[in-house]
Each structure stands twice: as structure tokens, then as C-alpha cells.
Design a protein around this motif. Structure first.
Motif, PDB file in Angstrom:
ATOM      1  N   CYS A  78       0.707  -1.153  -0.361  1.00 35.49           N
ATOM      2  CA  CYS A  78      -0.166   0.325  -0.379  1.00 35.49           C
ATOM      3  C   CYS A  78       0.763   1.323   0.063  1.00 35.49           C
ATOM      4  CB  CYS A  78      -0.840  -0.238   1.261  1.00 35.49           C
ATOM      5  SG  CYS A  78      -1.906  -1.889   1.073  1.00 35.49           S
ATOM      6  N   GLU A  79       1.514   0.948   0.402  1.00 38.53           N
ATOM      7  CA  GLU A  79       3.351   2.086   0.619  1.00 38.53           C
ATOM      8  C   GLU A  79       3.410   2.478  -0.414  1.00 38.53           C
ATOM      9  OE1 GLU A  79       4.957   1.873   4.703  1.00 38.53           O
ATOM     10  OE2 GLU A  79       3.550   2.987   5.926  1.00 38.53           O
ATOM     11  N   ASP A  80       3.496   1.276  -1.095  1.00 35.20           N
ATOM     12  CA  ASP A  80       4.805   2.069  -2.521  1.00 35.20           C
ATOM     13  C   ASP A  80       3.961   3.055  -3.853  1.00 35.20           C
ATOM     14  OD1 ASP A  80       5.762  -1.493  -3.534  1.00 35.20           O
ATOM     15  OD2 ASP A  80       6.603   0.499  -2.442  1.00 35.20           O
ATOM     16  N   CYS A  81       2.444   2.835  -2.844  1.00 34.32           N
ATOM     17  CA  CYS A  81       2.015   4.182  -3.853  1.00 34.32           C
ATOM     18  C   CYS A  81       1.107   5.554  -2.992  1.00 34.32           C
ATOM     19  CB  CYS A  81       0.515   3.581  -4.329  1.00 34.32           C
ATOM     20  SG  CYS A  81       1.235   2.134  -5.701  1.00 34.32           S
ATOM     21  N   HIS A  82       0.723   5.006  -2.148  1.00 32.59           N
ATOM     22  CA  HIS A  82       0.186   5.614  -1.356  1.00 32.59           C
ATOM     23  C   HIS A  82       1.477   6.383  -0.238  1.00 32.59           C
ATOM     24  CE1 HIS A  82      -3.761   5.013  -2.551  1.00 32.59           C
ATOM     25  NE2 HIS A  82      -3.222   3.800  -1.868  1.00 32.59           N
ATOM     26  N   GLY A  83       2.733   5.813   0.020  1.00 29.26           N
ATOM     27  CA  GLY A  83       3.378   6.713   0.815  1.00 29.26           C
ATOM     28  C   GLY A  83       3.176   6.290   2.201  1.00 29.26           C
ATOM     29  N   THR A  84       4.244   7.044   3.170  1.00 32.64           N
ATOM     30  CA  THR A  84       3.918   7.341   4.500  1.00 32.64           C
ATOM     31  C   THR A  84       2.705   7.077   5.154  1.00 32.64           C
ATOM     32  OG1 THR A  84       6.109   8.132   4.383  1.00 32.64           O
ATOM     33  CG2 THR A  84       5.372   7.337   6.839  1.00 32.64           C
ATOM     34  N   THR A  85       1.838   6.012   5.626  1.00 31.51           N
ATOM     35  CA  THR A  85       0.578   5.772   6.503  1.00 31.51           C
ATOM     36  C   THR A  85       1.319   6.610   7.297  1.00 31.51           C
ATOM     37  OG1 THR A  85       0.993   3.184   5.790  1.00 31.51           O
ATOM     38  CG2 THR A  85       0.298   4.993   3.974  1.00 31.51           C
ATOM     39  N   LYS A  86       2.059   6.588   8.394  1.00 32.61           N
ATOM     40  CA  LYS A  86       2.000   6.085  10.019  1.00 32.61           C
ATOM     41  C   LYS A  86       1.313   6.781  10.373  1.00 32.61           C
ATOM     42  CE  LYS A  86       5.172   5.227  13.127  1.00 32.61           C
ATOM     43  NZ  LYS A  86       6.607   5.572  13.984  1.00 32.61           N
ATOM     44  N   ASN A  87       1.756   8.289  10.321  1.00 32.52           N
ATOM     45  CA  ASN A  87       0.177   9.389  10.714  1.00 32.52           C
ATOM     46  C   ASN A  87      -1.228   8.781  10.607  1.00 32.52           C
ATOM     47  OD1 ASN A  87       2.491  11.029  11.727  1.00 32.52           O
ATOM     48  ND2 ASN A  87       2.351  12.059  10.023  1.00 32.52           N
ATOM     49  N   HIS A  88      -1.372   9.048   9.484  1.00 33.14           N
ATOM     50  CA  HIS A  88      -2.921   8.129   8.684  1.00 33.14           C
ATOM     51  C   HIS A  88      -3.448   7.345   9.704  1.00 33.14           C
ATOM     52  CE1 HIS A  88      -6.562   6.936   6.148  1.00 33.14           C
ATOM     53  NE2 HIS A  88      -5.441   6.378   6.547  1.00 33.14           N
ATOM     54  N   ILE A  89      -2.386   6.477   9.913  1.00 35.59           N
ATOM     55  CA  ILE A  89      -3.442   5.012  10.569  1.00 35.59           C
ATOM     56  C   ILE A  89      -2.916   5.718  12.444  1.00 35.59           C
ATOM     57  CG2 ILE A  89      -2.251   3.155  11.802  1.00 35.59           C
ATOM     58  CD1 ILE A  89      -1.171   2.778   9.294  1.00 35.59           C
ATOM     59  N   VAL A  90      -2.397   6.644  12.753  1.00 35.90           N
ATOM     60  CA  VAL A  90      -2.586   7.145  14.312  1.00 35.90           C
ATOM     61  C   VAL A  90      -3.986   7.667  14.320  1.00 35.90           C
ATOM     62  CG1 VAL A  90      -1.790   8.405  15.615  1.00 35.90           C
ATOM     63  CG2 VAL A  90       0.011   6.485  14.387  1.00 35.90           C
ATOM     64  N   LYS A  91      -4.219   8.829  13.414  1.00 37.60           N
ATOM     65  CA  LYS A  91      -4.887   9.479  13.462  1.00 37.60           C
ATOM     66  C   LYS A  91      -6.444   8.916  13.460  1.00 37.60           C
ATOM     67  CE  LYS A  91      -3.570  14.529  12.015  1.00 37.60           C
ATOM     68  NZ  LYS A  91      -3.804  14.856  10.973  1.00 37.60           N
ATOM     69  N   ALA A  92      -6.083   8.157  12.846  1.00 41.02           N
ATOM     70  CA  ALA A  92      -7.876   7.646  12.334  1.00 41.02           C
ATOM     71  C   ALA A  92      -8.062   6.240  13.115  1.00 41.02           C
ATOM     72  CB  ALA A  92      -7.391   6.410  11.011  1.00 41.02           C
ATOM     73  N   ARG A  93      -7.128   5.660  13.481  1.00 34.66           N
ATOM     74  CA  ARG A  93      -7.053   5.386  14.593  1.00 34.66           C
ATOM     75  C   ARG A  93      -7.878   6.253  15.978  1.00 34.66           C
ATOM     76  NH1 ARG A  93      -2.512   1.187  14.978  1.00 34.66           N
ATOM     77  NH2 ARG A  93      -3.261  -0.848  13.785  1.00 34.66           N
ATOM     78  N   ALA A  94      -7.704   6.921  16.152  1.00 33.72           N
ATOM     79  CA  ALA A  94      -8.096   7.852  17.237  1.00 33.72           C
ATOM     80  C   ALA A  94      -8.890   8.940  17.194  1.00 33.72           C
ATOM     81  CB  ALA A  94      -7.023   8.856  17.786  1.00 33.72           C
ATOM     82  N   GLY A  95      -9.562   8.956  15.637  1.00 33.42           N
ATOM     83  CA  GLY A  95     -11.087   8.486  15.230  1.00 33.42           C
ATOM     84  C   GLY A  95     -10.666  10.378  14.370  1.00 33.42           C
ATOM     85  N   GLN A  96     -10.093  10.579  14.133  1.00 32.28           N
ATOM     86  CA  GLN A  96     -10.101  12.071  13.882  1.00 32.28           C
ATOM     87  C   GLN A  96      -9.751  11.738  11.956  1.00 32.28           C
ATOM     88  OE1 GLN A  96      -5.822  13.306  14.813  1.00 32.28           O
ATOM     89  NE2 GLN A  96      -6.727  13.030  16.969  1.00 32.28           N
ATOM     90  N   SER A  97      -9.961  13.054  11.784  1.00 38.44           N
ATOM     91  CA  SER A  97      -9.904  13.391  10.518  1.00 38.44           C
ATOM     92  C   SER A  97      -8.101  12.794   9.812  1.00 38.44           C
ATOM     93  CB  SER A  97     -10.769  14.010   9.813  1.00 38.44           C
ATOM     94  OG  SER A  97      -9.772  14.405   8.353  1.00 38.44           O
TER      95      SER A  97
END
Lengths: 201, 292, 427
Positions: A78-97
Motif C-alpha cells: 500500500c505504501e508503494d503508492c500511498h506513501g507513508t501511512t503512519k500518521n494516517h493510521i494513528v489519526k484514523a485509529r483515534a477517530g480523527q479525520s
């Protein structure tokens, strides 16, 4: 001779001062690794992992993931195309946009799939100009025909009619995915009489 | 006894006992820098036994498509500065003409892939897009300049068994771990760059003044670590994970079921610059005589 | 940039300062060898420069670590070389070799100039007097016993200093010569080449210093001393050229796979600095001058090609010395910078122009190079190696030489004529 004794004493003091300073600052550790390094492998091993495994994306993106896992693109993370997802995961898990915009999507496909000398012949690659001609010059981006999560060869895709008014560009008699035999000799105008209901085949 | 001799003996005794006294003061001083990771309670590394593993890295040059996802993933994973002169891993393209002229290039280390019109693509090879103007047809080349063979070769630190970089580091800042990975203690590195000179493969670089650096240290040597923080947790290095065509493989040779074991048993293997005696641990499939 | 460089090779890592460092330590080694030629081998012709050479060596030695430290990525960590040296690294040797050698030179300077220090401790006042008293370590009388002990120790130190000087500069050569990754550097001859060119540069520095200082002081130049130095310079220059030529010849003859890259380096980047400056201007021209000047002819008292007047001979020698120094600097440049211009891919050549300013620029290098001369000026103020006073010294200041019709002392020893081995008349 006492000047030599004094000089010798001075030398001894200097050397001993040096050894003392050395012993203050050097910590002997594992012999194999060398002095002062016992903790360094631990420091390197303790660094945070930044790139995330594609399996983590399954937590939320389930239907998408199922089609991807059976597709030709499964070796592409997924990251090959979508780039670094770490921040996205952290925020999404916390329910943020947590928007994760895909930058330069159309260039991404060509990064791997443009015909570049040196790529193994067995690897699917296209000459972009020829690929456009093949499709009657119509499509503007790869994803109009190819589902990035399940590209397929030829692509199975849902037709959004927008931007695809030239039906025969792909489905003409000598084209890449011709009409079925019972549709022969039908023209462009008749296609939409049947094939127009909703986004679909 | 002669006065001067007496004085000499007294002096000697002072020196000896004074020295011993100074020596014992050492014991009052606490030991060197405390371990930070153990203070954090890094349990993953606590369970990791370096001597249980024999890591191997295999690059299959016949599969590489030069997309550069590996280089990009490495920089993202390890906080490597985006400057083109900072590469822990990179991809080279070899093009051999009909007259056996070898052209090699690696635009920005291959991080943006390689240009599709076959040009040399210096200074960033971005690929043309369908929405932009279609690339001009390649100019008609003279027959002898025609490229008859080309391929990609990914490169990284070879984690040599006899690393010249470890040999030459004046302060011992770079060293080999018990599981064979060559690391740099960036708190100790003095930035003399001797290791960069000694590496035959160009795998090392000096961390520049950049916002993002691997360990927060600047002007120290850095290089590929085989993602030590990942492999000690049972993950794959970032470049191996990112490769979409499986050109890079990583595994433990002690594991009889591992892919690396199988590949090494079934294929003929090459390494880079074997004549230098560094005994690289990155093994290659499909190298050409043109590859240096 | 031509051809292909590995992506990490975009910048040249070792800059002008790293060219300067071996040049400086080379001068130290050469100057010390001259002083040892007098103190150990009793070459009397070199007496006028014996003390001068020690002080020159000391001045340059004190400055030697500075360009290294300025070049480091983390200069504040430089002391780690002393604290945690990695004994397989030639560079780690630097700390201890330099420290040991500095102590040796300081000790020898102290012993040689101790009579002067004691004398000045008695004859000066105020702060200077305190300084001299501290330097004498509180021993303010020169006893006969002390003097004899000093002379023995001087001989020991001067003798030990010769292999130490070899190590001081040999290790630098080994530092480069042991790097198998670099074809321009990798050769077992490198330590010896560095050492020979170091000695040559040190002797030339001494010639120039002696001539310049004598002119500045308005004192007569001891031409026999200058010619003796010229002969030694010639000898070492021949050895140096032989070794450098041999190295290049064997690379060319063996033609390993790295040879085309080296050939390209020479022809595309080093034509001016290697062929023009190092080889022709810095080696062959001074060699020609010295061959004419310094080789004695069959007729005693006359040169084999031409008989020069003293002054002319000294001027030509000084010219040769200047050219040699330029040539040796060019050699350091060609080795350090040239080696880095060849890509390890063996397919590319890069280029390097030192910046003008900045920590590693031309101005910084000039400052580092001028600094030893300042130190030399201060040290020679404090303990001048000429007009030496003090008891136990036993020699008057050098007298102007007797007018001599021939430029060379007349002896019957063919081959050793004028080399200084023979006893001076009346000794």
C-alpha cells in the motif's frame, strides 16, 4: 642530573593524567563489538518502525483489501503508492479525520509500467503514446480503465460513462475488447440506448 | 646513603604511591553513558539473540524494473535526507550499445524511477505522464550507438564479512554486530570520512545539514543498516518489503525453509568486486561482467 | 563530472586541508632528519642549520593537528582518537604518533637549548624571566655532569627521532596506500614515497628558511652548508622520483582493470598539476639544477659542467628548493584530491575546486600554513638558534667563511667531496 628527573616526572604526570581522563570516558563492553558499543546495537534496534505493513490497512479498508489480495498487484505494498501511512493510521485509529491524498497518481503507474529499456520483457509495460492511440486517444488517466487495486489484464472495470463517449474506441471490431458477435454492425449511437442505466455494465 | 640517591628514592616512592592514589580515584567515577533503550524497556530487543541468526540478502537483478520504490521506502523508513547525495540504497541502470560501450546512470539514485524515452535522465528522471505531452519518438540513433542490452542493478551496503570500513575507523565508531550487521555509532563518529574512502562500493555517505536525519546526528557517517530495527523484530527491511517484483529477498539462513536458503541452494551467485576480499554478504543473481 | 559516479560520490570528501596536513608533517619529518644528520651523524657542514631545523620542525609540528581537526565533521569529538583508538586504523595512529613525536621534539629542543634557557633565566627580568625559569624546571646551573647527560640524551633522542620521523610520515602514506578501494592510492610503495618526498620538502624548507632568515638578519650565509643541504636534497629527490616513477610504470605495465580509470584521471584532470607542476616544474627542473650544481666534477674545486660562484650557487639552490616545495605540495594534491576524483565505479571522473572561504577553503589553508611561521618567529625570539650565548656551549657564533676560490671544499675523497662527512680543517 636533577633536571632530567624533573623532566621525567613531568612526563609521567602528563601521561598518567591522560590515562585517567581516558578511563573516565571509556566504558569497556562486549569484546567482539569493541569498546563503548554494547548499547549501540540496542539503540539501532530500538528505532521506531516507520513503514507500515499492508496487512494493517485491512483493519479499516476491508472490501478494498480483499480485491487487492487476489490481484496481480499483491506484491505492491500500500505504501508503494500511498506513501507513508503512519500518521494516517494513528489519526484514523483515534477517530480523527485523516485524509491521505495520493499525489501524482498518474505518474505512479508509469513509474513501474512505462516501457523503459532494461525492464524484463515479461513485465507488463506500455509505451504511453501508443497506449493512448490504442484507446482512441480518449482516456486521461490510467485509473479510468485500470483499477489500481485489481488491475487485471485486461482490466475488469466498472464503466463510468463520463469521459468515455467513444465506445467503439475500445469495443470496435478490430479493437482491444471487441463487441460480442451478436452486436456486430451496431453503431456508437445505439450503445447508450441499452447501456446507460446506472454506473455499471 | 648519598643525599641525591635518597632524594631519588623518595621521589620514586612519591610517584608510585601518588599514581596508585590517582588510579583508585577512578573507582569513584560512575561508568559511561547509560543505555537509553534499556531505560525504555525495549523488550523486543531483549528477546533477540543475535547469535541465533545468519542473515542473508539476495538481489535478483533479472527482476528489477528500476521503479525506485525501494530507495523511496528506505528514505521514508530511516529518515534519510532527501538530498540526492545521501543514499543508503540506490538503483543503477546499465545500457550496453552495439559497440560494447557501457552507459551507466542512476538519476537521484533511482528514487523517481528512470525516464521512459531511453534518455540518460540526469538530475531527476521523472516519467512522462499520459496527461502531459506524449514523449517525442526517440531520435533515430546510429546503428552502433543502439542499445542492445540493458538492465537494472539495485545496490546497498554489502555488510561485508571483512569490512574495510570497520578496519579503518580511527575511533571504532563503526563496528560489526554479533549477527553480522555493520553499524555506525553516530554518537561516537567524528566525521573523518575515512570509512567513506575505504568502502569499495560507495555505500556510505556523510549526513549533511538536513532537517531530517537518521539519528538526529549531523556530519557523521551513515549507511544501510539492513533496517536493523525491523529485522530484530521479525520484519523485513523496508526496501525488501517495498519491492513490487521481488527483486530483493531477505531471510535467515539458519531457517531451512527460508526463501534465501532455497535461492542460494538453487542458483549461481555473484557478488560485487569479489577480488577485493571484502566477502560481501549481499548476493546477486544475474550480474553482468559490466557491473562494477 | 564525466561518466558515472556512484550516487554517494557526488562530493569530494577530503578537501584542501587534507592536502595541507601531509605537506606540513612532511616538512616536520624532513627538518628533523636534517637536524639528526648533524646530531647523530656529525655532518659538520650542517651545523648552522642544526638548531634552526629543530625549531622549524617544532613550529610545524604544533600546527599539524589543526587542519585535521578543522576538517572533521565533528571537530569537538576529535579527542576520541586518543580515548578510544581503533588499532587497525592508520588514522588512529595519528594521535599517539603525533603526541609521542611532539614530546620527543620538545624534549630535544629543550635539551639542545637548555644552556640558552639558563642563560636567559639569569639575564632577563619580569615575565620573561619567569617563563625561562619555568622552562628550566628550576634547575638554574649548568653542571658538567648535566651537560654530558644532555649530550648523551640528545644523541639518543635524535637517533630515535629518525625512525619516529619515518613513522610520522610513513603512517600517512600507509593511510592512503592501504585503501584497496582506490586504485590511485593503493600501493605498498606509498609510505616510502610519502617519506622520501617529505624529507625532500623538509630540506628545501630549511634551505629557504636559512637563506631568508640570514638575509633578514643581514648575516652572511654559510654557502657550504647550503651546498651540503643541496646534495642531500638531490639524493633524496632521486630516490623519490625513482619510487614514484616505478609506481606509475608498474600500474601502466600491469594494466589491471582499474588502469583505464587512472589513465583517464591523469589525462583529463591531472595534466597540469601532475605532469606540469609535480613532474616537470617540481621535480625535473630542480633535478636538473641540482645535478649541475651539486655533483662534483673530476677537477677538484670545479663543477663538472660549470663552476658557479657561491652566491649564484646558493641562489640557484634556493630556486630549486622553492620549486621542490611547490612540487611536493602538488604531489600531495595529486594524491589526495586526484584519488578522490576517480569514481569507484571506475567509469567516471569528477572535479574539485576548493572554496575560497569557509572552514575548508583556500583562506583557511593559507592561515594554517602561515601559522607555523608565526610560531617560528616567536620561538626564535625566545631561544634564538643563532648567536647562541650561555656556558657550556663552547662555540662562537658562525664567522663569515674564508674567501675561497672554489665553491667546494677541496678534499681527496671522490664522491664524498663536499658532502660534509669530512672533518673541517682545524677540528
Amino acid at each position: 642530573m636533577s633536571h632530567l628527573v624533573r623532566a621525567g616526572l613531568l612526563l609521567v604526570v602528563v601521561v598518567m593524567g591522560f590515562w585517567y581522563a581516558k578511563s573516565l570516558t571509556s566504558v569497556v563492553s562486549v569484546e567482539f563489538i569493541g569498546i563503548t558499543h554494547a548499547d549501540n546495537p540496542r539503540e539501532w534496534a530500538g528505532r521506531a518502525v516507520n513503514n507500515q505493513d499492508s496487512a494493517i490497512c485491512t483493519e479499516c479498508h476491508n472490501p478494498l483489501n480483499t480485491s487487492w489480495q487476489g490481484s496481480a498487484h499483491v506484491p505492491v505494498t500500500c505504501e508503494d503508492c500511498h506513501g507513508t501511512t503512519k500518521n494516517h493510521i494513528v489519526k484514523a485509529r483515534a477517530g480523527q479525520s485523516a485524509p491521505l491524498p495520493l499525489v501524482d497518481a498518474h505518474d505512479l503507474c508509469l513509474t513501474c509500467h512505462a516501457k523503459v529499456p532494461g525492464r524484463p520483457a515479461s513485465f507488463p509495460q506500455v509505451e504511453p503514446a501508443q497506449h493512448i492511440e490504442l484507446l482512441g486517444g480518449a482516456p486521461a488517466s490510467c485509473t479510468l480503465c485500470h483499477n489500481p487495486h485489481n488491475p487485471g489484464l485486461p482490466p475488469e472495470f466498472t464503466h463510468s460513462l463520463e469521459g468515455r463517449s467513444a465506445c467503439l474506441a475500445c469495443h470496435g471490431p478490430d479493437q482491444w475488447k471487441p463487441l460480442p458477435p451478436d452486436h456486430a454492425k451496431r453503431t456508437q449511437e445505439t450503445c447508450l440506448t441499452c447501456h446507460r442505466s446506472k454506473e455499471g455494465r | 646513603m648519598d643525599a641525591s640517591r635518597r632524594r631519588f628514592i623518595k621521589l620514586g616512592a612519591h610517584a608510585v604511591f601518588g599514581g596508585l592514589f590517582v588510579y583508585t580515584l577512578r573507582g569513584l567515577v560512575p561508568p559511561g553513558s547509560p543505555s537509553t533503550a534499556s531505560a525504555r524497556g525495549d523488550t523486543a530487543y531483549d528477546q533477540y539473540r543475535p547469535t541465533d541468526h545468519e542473515w542473508a540478502f539476495i538481489v535478483d537483478s533479472t527482476k528489477c524494473i528500476g521503479c525506485g520504490r525501494c530507495a523511496r521506502a528506505c528514505k521514508q523508513e530511516n529518515n534519510v535526507p532527501m538530498e540526492p547525495s545521501c543514499n543508503r540504497t540506490w538503483v543503477e541502470r546499465y545500457r550496453i550499445t552495439r559497440e560494447d560501450v557501457v552507459l551507466v546512470d542512476s538519476p537521484d539514485g533511482g528514487i523517481n524511477g528512470f525516464p521512459s524515452d531511453g534518455s540518460s535522465g540526469e538530475g531527476g528522471g521523472s516519467n512522462s505522464s499520459l496527461t502531459r505531452n506524449a514523449p517525442a519518438k526517440p531520435q533515430a540513433r546510429k546503428r552502433e550507438e543502439e542499445v542492445v542490452k540493458s538492465f537494472f542493478v539495485p545496490k546497498l551496503c554489502n555488510q561485508c564479512e571483512r569490512p574495510p570500513c570497520v578496519q579503518v575507523c580511527p575511533v571504532g565508531a563503526t563496528y560489526k554486530t554479533l549477527d553480522g550487521v555493520v553499524l555506525v555509532n553516530q554518537k561516537r563518529c567524528i566525521g573523518c570520512r575515512y570509512c567513506i574512502q575505504a568502502c569499495p562500493y560507495g555505500a556510505r555517505y556523510l549526513v549533511p545539514d538536513a532537517e531530517v536525519t537518521p539519528t538526529g546526528q549531523k556530519h557523521v557517517a551513515d549507511k544501510c543498516t539492513w533496517c536493523y530495527h525491523r529485522i530484530t523484530r521479525g520484519l523485513l527491511p523496508a526496501c525488501v518489503e517495498a519491492c513490487p517484483v521481488g527483486a530483493r529477498t531477505f531471510g535467515d539462513l539458519r531457517d531451512p525453509d527460508s526463501a534465501v536458503r532455497r535461492i542460494l541452494d538453487e542458483h549461481r551467485i555473484d557478488v560485487l568486486k569479489p577480488d577485493l576480499g571484502t566477502r560481501p554478504r549481499v548476493k546477486y543473481i544475474g550480474l553482468d561482467e559490466a557491473v562494477v | 563530472m564525466d561518466g558515472y559516479l556512484y550516487p554517494n560520490e557526488a562530493e569530494v570528501q577530503w578537501s584542501l586541508l587534507i592536502v595541507l596536513y601531509p605537506f606540513i608533517t612532511g616538512l616536520v619529518a624532513g627538518a628533523f632528519v636534517v637536524s639528526s644528520l648533524y646530531h647523530v651523524f656529525n655532518i659538520k657542514a650542517l651545523k648552522p642549520v642544526a638548531g634552526l631545523s629543530l625549531l622549524t620542525a617544532l613550529s610545524f609540528l604544533l600546527v599539524a593537528p589543526l587542519p585535521l581537526q578543522a576538517h572533521l565533521g565533528r571537530p569537538e569529538r576529535a579527542f576520541e582518537i586518543f580515548l578510544t583508538p581503533n588499532w587497525t586504523s592508520a588514522m588512529a595512529g595519528f594521535g599517539f604518533i603525533w603526541a609521542m613525536y611532539t614530546m620527543l621534539v620538545i624534549a630535544e629542543v629543550w635539551l639542545v637549548f637548555r644552556p640558552d634557557i639558563i642563560h636567559y633565566a639569569h639575564t632577563t627580568t619580569g615575565l620573561k624571566r619567569l617563563a625561562y625559569r619555568v622552562a628550566s624546571l628550576g634547575v638554574l646551573e649548568m653542571t658538567e655532569q648535566g651537560r654530558r647527560a644532555d649530550e648523551r640524551l640528545i644523541k639518543v633522542l635524535a637517533t630515535a627521532g629518525i625512525p619516529a620521523a619515518c613513522v610520522l610520515h610513513g603512517y600517512v602514506g600507509f593511510l592512503f596506500g592501504s585503501i584497496k578501494a582506490n586504485p590511485w592510492w593503493s600501493t605498498p610503495l606509498m609510505p616510502v614515497i610519502f617519506l622520501m618526498s617529505a624529507i625532500v620538502s623538509g630540506i628545501s624548507l630549511l634551505i629557504l628558511t636559512y637563506v631568508v632568515v640570514s638575509v633578514l638578519r643581514g648575516k652572511p650565509i654559510d654557502h657550504a652548508c647550503v651546498q651540503s643541504l643541496a646534495r642531500w636534497m638531490l639524493g633524496f629527490l632521486l630516490v623519490d622520483l625513482a619510487l614514484e616513477g616505478l609506481e606509475l610504470l608498474s600500474m601502466f605495465y600491469e594494466g589491471e582493470d582499474t588502469w583505464p580509470a587512472v589513465q583517464r584521471l591523469i589525462s583529463e584532470r591531472l595534466m597540469v598539476s601532475y605532469v606540469g607542476i609535480q613532474a616537470i616544474l617540481g621535480s625535473l627542473v630542480p633535478l636538473a639544477i641540482l645535478l649541475v650544481l651539486a655533483i662534483p666534477g673530476p677537477v677538484p674545486g670545479k663543477g663538472w659542467l660549470y663552476t658557479f660562484r657561491d652566491v649564484t650557487a646558493t641562489r640557484l639552490t634556493a630556486l630549486a628548493a622553492l620549486l621542490v616545495m611547490v612540487g611536493v605540495f602538488a604531489m600531495r594534491w595529486n594524491v589526495v584530491i586526484g584519488g578522490q576524483l576517480v569514481s569507484k565505479s571506475m567509469r567516471g571522473i569528477s572535479s574539485y575546486t576548493p572554496p575560497l572561504g569557509g572552514r575548508e577553503g583556500v583562506l583557511a589553508a593559507l592561515v594554517f600554513f602561515m601559522l607555523p611561521f608565526y610560531i617560528f618567529a616567536i620561538v626564535t625570539r625566545l631561544i634564538p638558534p643563532w648567536d647562541r650565548p650561555g656556558p657550556g656551549h663552547g662555540e662562537p657564533p658562525p664567522q663569515p667563511p674564508e674567501p675561497d676560490p672554489s665553491p667546494f671544499p677541496v678534499t681527496t675523497h671522490f664522491g664524498l667531496q663536499g658532502s660534509g662527512w669530512e672533518q673541517e680543517a682545524g677540528e
